[in-house]
Design a protein around this motif. Structure first.
Motif, PDB file in Angstrom:
ATOM      1  N   UNK A 180       0.796  -1.227   0.000  1.00 50.96           N
ATOM      2  CA  UNK A 180       0.000   0.000   0.000  1.00 50.96           C
ATOM      3  C   UNK A 180       0.821   1.265   0.000  1.00 50.96           C
ATOM      4  N   UNK A 181       2.136   1.119  -0.193  1.00 56.83           N
ATOM      5  CA  UNK A 181       3.001   2.299  -0.230  1.00 56.83           C
ATOM      6  C   UNK A 181       2.786   3.011  -1.579  1.00 56.83           C
ATOM      7  N   UNK A 182       2.453   4.275  -1.562  1.00 60.14           N
ATOM      8  CA  UNK A 182       2.228   4.971  -2.828  1.00 60.14           C
ATOM      9  C   UNK A 182       3.522   5.125  -3.627  1.00 60.14           C
ATOM     10  N   UNK A 183       3.389   5.226  -4.933  1.00 58.31           N
ATOM     11  CA  UNK A 183       4.554   5.539  -5.764  1.00 58.31           C
ATOM     12  C   UNK A 183       5.057   6.926  -5.388  1.00 58.31           C
ATOM     13  N   UNK A 184       6.375   7.090  -5.430  1.00 53.07           N
ATOM     14  CA  UNK A 184       6.931   8.421  -5.220  1.00 53.07           C
ATOM     15  C   UNK A 184       7.710   8.622  -3.944  1.00 53.07           C
ATOM     16  N   UNK A 185       7.752   7.646  -3.041  1.00 48.64           N
ATOM     17  CA  UNK A 185       8.584   7.809  -1.833  1.00 48.64           C
ATOM     18  C   UNK A 185      10.022   7.423  -2.150  1.00 48.64           C
ATOM     19  N   UNK A 186      10.930   8.180  -1.606  1.00 47.45           N
ATOM     20  CA  UNK A 186      12.350   7.962  -1.888  1.00 47.45           C
ATOM     21  C   UNK A 186      12.873   9.110  -2.719  1.00 47.45           C
ATOM     22  N   UNK A 187      14.136   9.071  -3.039  1.00 49.92           N
ATOM     23  CA  UNK A 187      14.715  10.172  -3.802  1.00 49.92           C
ATOM     24  C   UNK A 187      16.090   9.809  -4.309  1.00 49.92           C
ATOM     25  N   UNK A 219      11.268   0.052 -18.873  1.00 54.08           N
ATOM     26  CA  UNK A 219      11.245  -0.874 -17.728  1.00 54.08           C
ATOM     27  C   UNK A 219      12.604  -0.940 -17.034  1.00 54.08           C
ATOM     28  N   UNK A 220      12.573  -0.954 -15.739  1.00 54.18           N
ATOM     29  CA  UNK A 220      13.803  -1.056 -14.966  1.00 54.18           C
ATOM     30  C   UNK A 220      14.515   0.260 -14.752  1.00 54.18           C
ATOM     31  N   UNK A 221      14.034   1.306 -15.427  1.00 59.51           N
ATOM     32  CA  UNK A 221      14.624   2.632 -15.238  1.00 59.51           C
ATOM     33  C   UNK A 221      13.773   3.466 -14.283  1.00 59.51           C
ATOM     34  N   UNK A 222      14.303   4.638 -13.957  1.00 55.29           N
ATOM     35  CA  UNK A 222      13.605   5.521 -13.025  1.00 55.29           C
ATOM     36  C   UNK A 222      12.634   6.459 -13.744  1.00 55.29           C
ATOM     37  N   UNK A 223      12.414   6.241 -15.046  1.00 52.05           N
ATOM     38  CA  UNK A 223      11.566   7.174 -15.802  1.00 52.05           C
ATOM     39  C   UNK A 223      10.216   7.378 -15.128  1.00 52.05           C
ATOM     40  N   UNK A 224       9.565   6.244 -14.849  1.00 54.37           N
ATOM     41  CA  UNK A 224       8.215   6.316 -14.302  1.00 54.37           C
ATOM     42  C   UNK A 224       8.209   6.926 -12.898  1.00 54.37           C
ATOM     43  N   UNK A 225       9.124   6.483 -12.061  1.00 56.17           N
ATOM     44  CA  UNK A 225       9.093   6.955 -10.669  1.00 56.17           C
ATOM     45  C   UNK A 225       9.463   8.440 -10.563  1.00 56.17           C
ATOM     46  N   UNK A 226      10.427   8.898 -11.350  1.00 58.92           N
ATOM     47  CA  UNK A 226      10.748  10.328 -11.346  1.00 58.92           C
ATOM     48  C   UNK A 226       9.521  11.131 -11.787  1.00 58.92           C
ATOM     49  N   UNK A 227       8.861  10.639 -12.838  1.00 56.00           N
ATOM     50  CA  UNK A 227       7.722  11.395 -13.357  1.00 56.00           C
ATOM     51  C   UNK A 227       6.612  11.477 -12.315  1.00 56.00           C
ATOM     52  N   UNK A 228       6.357  10.358 -11.648  1.00 50.13           N
ATOM     53  CA  UNK A 228       5.306  10.355 -10.624  1.00 50.13           C
ATOM     54  C   UNK A 228       5.687  11.266  -9.468  1.00 50.13           C
ATOM     55  N   UNK A 229       6.929  11.189  -9.069  1.00 49.06           N
ATOM     56  CA  UNK A 229       7.343  11.958  -7.886  1.00 49.06           C
ATOM     57  C   UNK A 229       7.443  13.455  -8.166  1.00 49.06           C
ATOM     58  N   UNK A 253      14.243  15.339 -16.494  1.00 44.05           N
ATOM     59  CA  UNK A 253      15.189  15.570 -17.580  1.00 44.05           C
ATOM     60  C   UNK A 253      15.454  14.204 -18.205  1.00 44.05           C
ATOM     61  N   UNK A 254      14.838  13.978 -19.354  1.00 40.95           N
ATOM     62  CA  UNK A 254      14.880  12.642 -19.957  1.00 40.95           C
ATOM     63  C   UNK A 254      16.131  12.413 -20.806  1.00 40.95           C
ATOM     64  N   UNK A 255      16.970  13.424 -20.916  1.00 38.04           N
ATOM     65  CA  UNK A 255      18.152  13.272 -21.766  1.00 38.04           C
ATOM     66  C   UNK A 255      19.152  12.318 -21.121  1.00 38.04           C
ATOM     67  N   UNK A 256      19.216  11.121 -21.637  1.00 38.89           N
ATOM     68  CA  UNK A 256      20.198  10.142 -21.141  1.00 38.89           C
ATOM     69  C   UNK A 256      19.973   9.772 -19.692  1.00 38.89           C
ATOM     70  N   UNK A 257      18.735   9.748 -19.267  1.00 39.71           N
ATOM     71  CA  UNK A 257      18.324   9.424 -17.893  1.00 39.71           C
ATOM     72  C   UNK A 257      18.557  10.566 -16.916  1.00 39.71           C
ATOM     73  N   UNK A 258      19.062  11.691 -17.400  1.00 40.07           N
ATOM     74  CA  UNK A 258      19.192  12.865 -16.541  1.00 40.07           C
ATOM     75  C   UNK A 258      19.994  12.595 -15.299  1.00 40.07           C
ATOM     76  N   UNK A 259      19.408  12.893 -14.171  1.00 38.64           N
ATOM     77  CA  UNK A 259      20.090  12.722 -12.884  1.00 38.64           C
ATOM     78  C   UNK A 259      20.221  11.249 -12.512  1.00 38.64           C
TER      79      UNK A 259
END
Lengths: 356, 356, 356, 356
Positions: C213-220, D104-114, D119-125
């Protein structure tokens, strides 16, 4: 130790020496999707820039800031913002003659004792040049603060000459070379500072920073007090020797009744009838103006010779020629504004952790 | 946020409310193999204890400290030191009548706005009772500092009445109820405070803390300045509105020559001819006395009625009866000493990280 | 150094030794107006309590927790929460005979080398007794997390005997003395551990903690990664030697396709088709279950004699009699749950700083 | 939050994105008077540099580091060290086609949600490019550590193929493109990785980092454990899914006797007869080798198409062409070494605070 950062959640880490290749900072914790451009920062740097009048240092630095990271397509990304300013007017050779000399009032002696080495070029890390990065960080911090918050600074005293508070006019601040809110006093200061300069001396100053529109509730007990953080922030500025909030030291003279900020209801809201507290009670903002003042000592580098010693144990005389601000306090105004912005933005983020 | 800790390497975390079951603190970072007993801490708490004279609050707290961890067979072990003081004279019922009322000058309103809840019993966490743990921590910090360092505090002004500095006598400090270094002024203060109390008013104060024997080299650029940390430490004490180092605000009035601490060689060592800087240059100690002053506002709780509002939006008058310090600044003296000890001990540990 | 705290915004500082008068902690940063009682914490402590079965230590501690601050009228106030548990079954005399002896696998030698002193009573600060405060803090952290988040732990391996994952049943966890989710394996472990005990030996274990139940987006990114903080949290538990997230070490064996968590849309939302990543990508939660495992070494104190030395340089044999857990990993389950709760609650507060 | 720093007393703050103008870091807390040049750092960056063999990414970055502050006349000054590497081979246009796609397996989705922006250029940060600054910081950290401490890393497993430990040869590590200590296995890996590449797949890896010559006494209870900090440091490296110390997960399988590191006296000193603990007991170094391993997942970007979605909610297939490491674990070896150096140097400074 890691002493070159300030702020808890909006954390600014500065690096660079006066006459190295560049100075810079990293600002971590900036929320995403704030619009930010180099121009947003440059505007504040231009206010601080030396060489603006005959009353401030003649060093010629364009102080052009570059955003090297953390901004994408005009918006912050939540990633650390790297800022860099190249040192253009670095003239290390100018300082060869002081490399062994301890200038009274400077950090030469204490750095040498503490570290056993120091970059003596233009005071190195101890130079007020570092404050350019504070001003740049302040520009970013203002973006973090809501549009409703206004931070302004003014010089309220030079040497023994204080302004007349009844004449306070924020518009005047931009119309004289001192950030003085009292046009008449500003004219007197011109003559005073000219005489100070001619006599080979220097003058101290008092700066007042006011933040308007700050909501009640920023700050925290007991060691996260807004005023405690402001005190540290202002005291960390070069040459500052005192900080006060609201009535400050004058509060010691007042009676309890005279110092009380009584409250009444106005239009259904709590309204304070005075602001002796400077907008902070128990370390937390009241919703009134945040009022902070700090004292800057007279410029330590003066043409008048002062007795000192060198690193070889020889007794010497030190007299400063060349670049010379008779009153370094003038340039501290935008720096104080920036520190106020950084502290408030940091506390805004801290407040958010409490949730809705 | 985590706002109840101070110090970086000697880190003190305090907990507890004025009228809860107990107050306490955890002191982390104390080096091992220092002798430490409860008596070593109690001696400082006894100095702070209210009820010592008719000029301080009548709350009767023995303030007996227990060491619950971190000490083994009379020595520190390097583990966190847990200190606990039971609240003996808690009388929560005394405060029922103020639970909805915002007392001017107190944190009642700001806590309520920020947290939406507050422990109103005797000001809860905002009470000066928390400073007992600062004093206890200061006792431990003094153990960390070498025997050669002496920290002393004095009250140098009550209301508009400052001491005569030529009459400064450290021995006098212990001989009057004000920690006043000027016996003659102390006598005048007695009359003054009696009249303040009779008129239902209160008075502010200025405290001076002096640390002697501090070696050169403690502190650090740029945000780890010794004076910046002292400013935060002192400003975090209840009711403090201003902090200054050395000449402080007076430095703004002085000329560069008058404010200069010139140097000469004495017996083969660098010797300063004055101490306008208060023992700190560039954020680092010079080896001279560290001199810090802070201003305490007049007690906010006074018998004279003040206009205010309650949490229901009613306009009310607030007048404080019962336990009442006419000048809370008096009790701030041992607290200021303790904060100085904590800051110096923290910086001593920080300095060690540089290595031999 | 200040090593007895963890968490950044929800900050837990623990104090106390195994056989001192009490242990405790301060939890700073808890938002206000959360309902909290001692029963809310006690329920978790009761799960951890030794003496629950013949497979865990026979020390008889009721572990009754007191809330000494930070809660008012049943709600958190935003002030630091002080928790205290008295040590009831302290028997320091039992340890006299080991005070000079370095037990293999224990911290006796390293503490002595580092600090030059150690509280040898029941391992002092190094005792797993400290984990009681982690569990208590975890109880508070669960209050900070929204009701929709569930944290559960299970023992998935003892010695070489792992569970069958197809038989995983969360209900089984509460029905055997091992927190084992596989009832059949649990029965085998009983026999295995009895034989281990009889042979004077001990066994290691692997614990799995799952947060649902942990929402997406925790962590950094980059050093505030949720998995990095989990790794530190779990590795800081006594006797833990390894931590993994999702597939963990097994990921090294998998091909890119086999390890991929592909995505599809389900009911208009992003849906993952697998969870090899353990719910974390780029250090940030994906919205899937957070899955973390850690390995606990076999109990170091065993009846079988081991070669060692004492603090005087004598070669000795060490055999442990008396109180003895054959598998300390069992009691690590509630501790792991608590650390997960603390890390997630901390990151929830951190996430809030980004604003709306 | 301020998540881009690691270390407590040796504090590294990194900034920069994969395809911004530059990346950099600030290293605060470096003691003064250590010799340091760009070459001292470059040597480590050259080891990490991509393009070294056909098994690592073809991005052509010279990765030339500049020291912008904190070093004067070849020596550290105690001031923050600013390091900058310009991004030379940035080709943002290459990434236009993935700007809306969640790999898949990258931080694309989680960065976008958070963050709602990335910065999508080469995975950015999120790019492993950030690890260049870790390696640079590691170069500085090695200067802080005494000359007697040696830190080395090796790849001990690729996919399911582990080395034979009996063939371990540190000299072999530099003689193959995998940092493999077992020359025979290295040859097998060549074939294996070629087949992995041909099949459009990728492989994971396990890296082992060993620190020799570390004195006993580094680390601390309870949350400052050396192994806890190592766990966080290694887990924070891109693609790492597990960390273990000494026996690690294998410790769970061992009996107490088998896992015991017994002790005897050798030449008047305490000597351990084994090192199952990986050189750390109770969070503190024992004086033995510090042994740490971590698992890297198989490269997420592979030519084989994977099911995914885009930011508009469309279901898509993602296949990676162009620059592509079949095994990102190879390049993690110098990064792991650097993190070990940083953690040890940080703990060395922390240890100094104890004095004596």
């Amino acid at each position: 130790m890691t002493d070159n950062s300030f702020g808890r959640l909006l954390r600014v880490t500065t690096w660079g020496e006066s006459h190295g290749s560049a100075i810079g900072c990293v600002i971590d914790g900036v929320p995403p999707r704030l619009s930010l451009s180099e121009a947003d920062i440059q505007i504040w740097l231009d206010r601080r820039r030396p060489g603006a009048s005959r009353f401030t240092s003649q060093r010629r630095e364009p102080d052009l800031v570059r955003i090297a990271s953390g901004v994408f397509e005009g918006q912050t990304t939540g990633m650390p913002i790297g800022l860099i300013i190249d040192n253009v007017d670095a003239r290390a050779d100018d300082y060869e003659d002081i490399k062994d000399r301890y200038r009274p009032g400077h950090a030469d002696y204490t750095y040498q004792v503490k570290y056993g080495i120091r970059d003596w070029r233009g005071s190195g890390r101890a130079s007020a040049r570092e404050t350019a990065m504070r001003v740049a960080a302040g520009g970013v911090a203002r973006k973090v603060l809501s549009a409703g918050i206004t931070i302004r600074g003014a010089l309220v005293q030079i040497g023994p000459h204080a302004i007349e508070r009844e004449r306070w006019d924020w518009d005047a601040v931009e119309a004289n070379p001192f950030w003085c809110p009292d046009a008449e006093t500003a004219r007197q200061w011109e003559d005073y500072l000219d005489s100070v300069r001619k006599s080979g001396s220097s003058a101290g100053a008092v700066i007042e920073i006011v933040a308007m529109g700050v909501p009640a509730g920023l700050g925290a007990p007991v060691y996260g007090k807004l005023d405690a953080d402001l005190a540290a922030a202002m005291m960390s500025i070069n040459a500052v020797k005192g900080v006060e909030i609201g009535e400050g030291f004058n509060a010691a003279r007042l009676s309890g009744e005279a110092n009380a900020d009584e409250m009444r209801m106005r239009d259904g809201k709590v309204s304070f009838l005075a602001n002796h507290a400077g907008g902070i009670l128990g370390g937390i903002s009241t919703g009134q103006d945040i009022v902070c003042r700090f004292a800057v000592k007279p410029t330590s580098s003066i043409p008048t010779p002062l007795r000192s010693v060198d690193s070889h144990g020889n007794e010497i005389d030190v007299a400063t020629t060349g670049r010379h601000d008779p009153c370094v306090g003038i340039r501290a105004v935008p720096v104080g504004e920036a520190m106020m912005a950084c502290v408030l933005a940091d506390h805004l983020l801290r407040h958010r952790t409490l949730g809705g």
